[in-house]
Motif scaffolding. Sequence first.
Motif, mmCIF file in Angstrom:
data_model
loop_
_atom_site.group_PDB
_atom_site.id
_atom_site.type_symbol
_atom_site.label_atom_id
_atom_site.label_comp_id
_atom_site.label_asym_id
_atom_site.label_seq_id
_atom_site.Cartn_x
_atom_site.Cartn_y
_atom_site.Cartn_z
ATOM 1 N N LEU A 193 0.849 -1.198 0.000
ATOM 2 C CA LEU A 193 0.000 0.000 0.000
ATOM 3 C C LEU A 193 0.878 1.240 0.000
ATOM 4 O O LEU A 193 1.770 1.384 0.838
ATOM 5 C CB LEU A 193 -0.913 0.015 1.228
ATOM 6 N N THR A 223 -11.501 -1.028 -5.498
ATOM 7 C CA THR A 223 -11.148 -2.172 -4.655
ATOM 8 C C THR A 223 -11.401 -3.501 -5.369
ATOM 9 O O THR A 223 -10.681 -4.473 -5.148
ATOM 10 C CB THR A 223 -11.940 -2.134 -3.345
ATOM 11 N N LEU A 239 -6.886 0.097 -5.573
ATOM 12 C CA LEU A 239 -6.415 -0.838 -4.557
ATOM 13 C C LEU A 239 -6.438 -2.294 -4.998
ATOM 14 O O LEU A 239 -5.586 -3.077 -4.611
ATOM 15 C CB LEU A 239 -7.259 -0.670 -3.288
ATOM 16 N N PHE A 251 -10.107 6.821 -1.889
ATOM 17 C CA PHE A 251 -9.774 5.440 -2.224
ATOM 18 C C PHE A 251 -10.628 5.006 -3.401
ATOM 19 O O PHE A 251 -11.674 5.589 -3.684
ATOM 20 C CB PHE A 251 -9.882 4.503 -1.018
ATOM 21 N N PRO A 301 -0.825 -0.480 -5.118
ATOM 22 C CA PRO A 301 -2.127 -0.015 -4.645
ATOM 23 C C PRO A 301 -1.961 1.297 -3.867
ATOM 24 O O PRO A 301 -0.961 1.492 -3.172
ATOM 25 C CB PRO A 301 -2.591 -1.144 -3.723
ATOM 26 N N LEU A 361 -8.096 -2.109 5.395
ATOM 27 C CA LEU A 361 -8.072 -0.833 4.691
ATOM 28 C C LEU A 361 -8.851 0.223 5.461
ATOM 29 O O LEU A 361 -8.424 1.386 5.546
ATOM 30 C CB LEU A 361 -8.655 -1.000 3.285
ATOM 31 N N TYR A 393 -9.247 -9.745 -4.081
ATOM 32 C CA TYR A 393 -9.245 -8.733 -3.021
ATOM 33 C C TYR A 393 -10.363 -9.125 -2.072
ATOM 34 O O TYR A 393 -11.553 -9.010 -2.425
ATOM 35 C CB TYR A 393 -9.477 -7.335 -3.592
#
Length: 291
Positions: free
Chosen positions: A40, A67, A267, A64, A280, A81, A73
């Motif tokens: 990250l 995802t 992400l 953000f 990400p 997160l 994920y």
Amino acid sequence: MQNKVTRRSFIKRALGSFLTVAGIGAGGYFYAHDIEPKLLDVTRHEIKNRRLPAGFDGLRIVQFSDTHIGFHYNLDTFEKLMDEINSLAPDIILFTGDLMDNPNEFNEHERIVQTLKRLEAEFGKYAIYGNHDHGGYGSDIYKKIMEEAGFTLLMNESDSVTLLDGSSIYIAGIDDAMLGRPNLEAAIRGIPKDSYTILLAHEPDHMADLAAKNNIHLQLSGHSHGGQIQLPFYGPLVTPPLAEVYTEGFYQVGDGEGMPLYVNRGLGTTRLPFRFLSWPELSVFTLKSEQ
């Protein structure tokens, strides 16, 4: 004296070279599949503008995006997160689309709602549609999740953030450009002409040039994933439609000073479960008044 290369030594050298290349390839595959997607990068930026009311000086925004829950994920990662976002003490939280990879094929909607509810921001949480949020008959699913989680879902509309002294900034959001019906005119209707305005647009290329001409002072986008796979000195191998001009990071769009556009790398991953030189990302923006 020149060394004589025997058939046996040639075969040994060739085999050694092959194993070296194979080793690099296997290592690269492991890194791109199992390591970088789990990293990250928290990027921090200052945004200065003379139209920003003095009371908003120092306001912290966390963006953000992308995802793609359900495609490599998982919800355990998603829950971590939320802790990371809250640790950044955001005043406003912005989500720029593509929550689940295939909304109609992912069944743990209530867990997503409860996870998103944990996010805390004094001045609100806002979201827009991405193409995957509409895809697979997911539009209503996504809408229900975000609204139950306390997000204001902007679809060709805007909302004001107002302080006790009466000063305001505006957050506008347009519908997804690939599977929705984006309408910038509707999104900014009613916003006073000189008010500081942030536009959320999932695909960066579609609206940036027009936004720069229409009283938008910052556009935040996602969609590109930074290409997911980049090569040194070359950049992204492939970027998705409507993220081919603006692929990641900051751009100045338009004439004069231009409108700042920021493209977040997202992400998760989609289509291919790899990231290489495209970590990400969480983006943190601190607004600065020039008054």
